[in-house]
Design a protein around this motif. Sequence first.
Motif, PDB file in Angstrom:
ATOM      1  N   ARG A 198     -57.112 -17.491 -39.901  1.00  0.00           N
ATOM      2  CA  ARG A 198     -57.461 -18.201 -41.126  1.00  0.00           C
ATOM      3  C   ARG A 198     -58.525 -19.257 -40.877  1.00  0.00           C
ATOM      4  N   LYS A 199     -58.423 -19.964 -39.755  1.00  0.00           N
ATOM      5  CA  LYS A 199     -59.395 -21.001 -39.431  1.00  0.00           C
ATOM      6  C   LYS A 199     -60.781 -20.409 -39.214  1.00  0.00           C
ATOM      7  N   VAL A 200     -60.851 -19.301 -38.450  1.00  0.00           N
ATOM      8  CA  VAL A 200     -62.137 -18.651 -38.192  1.00  0.00           C
ATOM      9  C   VAL A 200     -62.716 -18.085 -39.482  1.00  0.00           C
ATOM     10  N   SER A 201     -61.852 -17.473 -40.300  1.00  0.00           N
ATOM     11  CA  SER A 201     -62.317 -16.895 -41.565  1.00  0.00           C
ATOM     12  C   SER A 201     -62.859 -17.971 -42.495  1.00  0.00           C
ATOM     13  N   LYS A 202     -62.186 -19.113 -42.530  1.00  0.00           N
ATOM     14  CA  LYS A 202     -62.611 -20.196 -43.409  1.00  0.00           C
ATOM     15  C   LYS A 202     -63.966 -20.742 -42.975  1.00  0.00           C
ATOM     16  N   GLU A 203     -64.145 -20.949 -41.667  1.00  0.00           N
ATOM     17  CA  GLU A 203     -65.431 -21.475 -41.197  1.00  0.00           C
ATOM     18  C   GLU A 203     -66.547 -20.471 -41.442  1.00  0.00           C
TER      19      GLU A 203
END
Length: 367
Positions: free
Chosen positions: A37-42
Amino acid sequence: MLSPEVLKKLDAIEQRFEELTHQLSDPAVASSGDRFRKVSKERASIEPTVNALRAWRKLTQDVADNEALLADTDLREMAKEELAQLRPQIDPAEEQLKMFLVPKDPADEKDVILEVRAGAGGDEAGLFASELLRAYLRFAERRGWKVEIADSSPGALGGIKDTTVNISGDSVYSWMKYESGVHRVQRVPATEAQGRIHTSTVTVAVMPEAEDIDVQVNPSDVEMDVFRSTGSGGQSVNTTDSAVRLTHKPTGIVVKCQQEKSQLKNRNMAMRMLRAKLFEIELEKQRSARDAARKSQVGTGDRSEKIRTYNFPQDRLTDHRINYTRHNLPAVMDGDVQDVIDACRTFYAAQALREASRPDAAPEKRA
């Protein structure tokens, strides 16, 4: 024309985009929900910048290809037609790319807590505070925002000493944040018998409303007092100890709310006000640290500064920060301030863009 420094920052953002895209195909990342989720958001946050960069590259390549065709007698007219359509697109595309480098204010999407207080000038300051508050409420109404009066202390002659208002809606803080400061009014007060012009001041504070995840308040740090509400009131408002005063012991901040008949509702609203004040303090610390590091001040947030003058004899509003002047004060006091707010947003966006375009400024990381 994009400078080499700007292109270098855009290239770095594109490189980061490719790294994140590669990470999403990594089984170790895909199997970790939080990391995925963190990578996708960035990645999603910088994708518009990368798409705009690639579109600009294609546009400039198309222009170069057609310019090369001008030497070909058979294709010259077609190339001229293409260039007539392509060249006007370059400047807007480059301006858009520059704006992507402006760091996004994380508080822009938040609701706000607005405080309007009478300053110097006695009863006249209280009267103008009431009028300025009404202007903001009318502006909020025009934009379809929701308004809640959290606390208000009446002044003489129908004015106010201070009022606290919660305003919620679409990106309220991004529109209202440049209203903080000292607003000066010059006019002949209704109480002036000899027609002399008086100068009074009103202080406005606009704070982004903090959520629990933004500010953690230790219950042991908060002292609560209850008291009987004052003012015109209503059924049960002035007959029970429903008003709430909260004191944050580490900072000495005091907030109060007495608008609701329920003590619980007043306490919840007071906690919202307290979190907003603590959040504002933290934001100011970050601003100060950033300003000290780059040795410049892009909006100090100093509320002791006179930011705006309302001169009624000359029917003139002047914002001293951006050297902006307009007339028709009756419309302004009825909430017609969109042009003033737009001018402030444009001025500070351009200022932030210049700062972001400096060779030593790091490329923005939108997380």
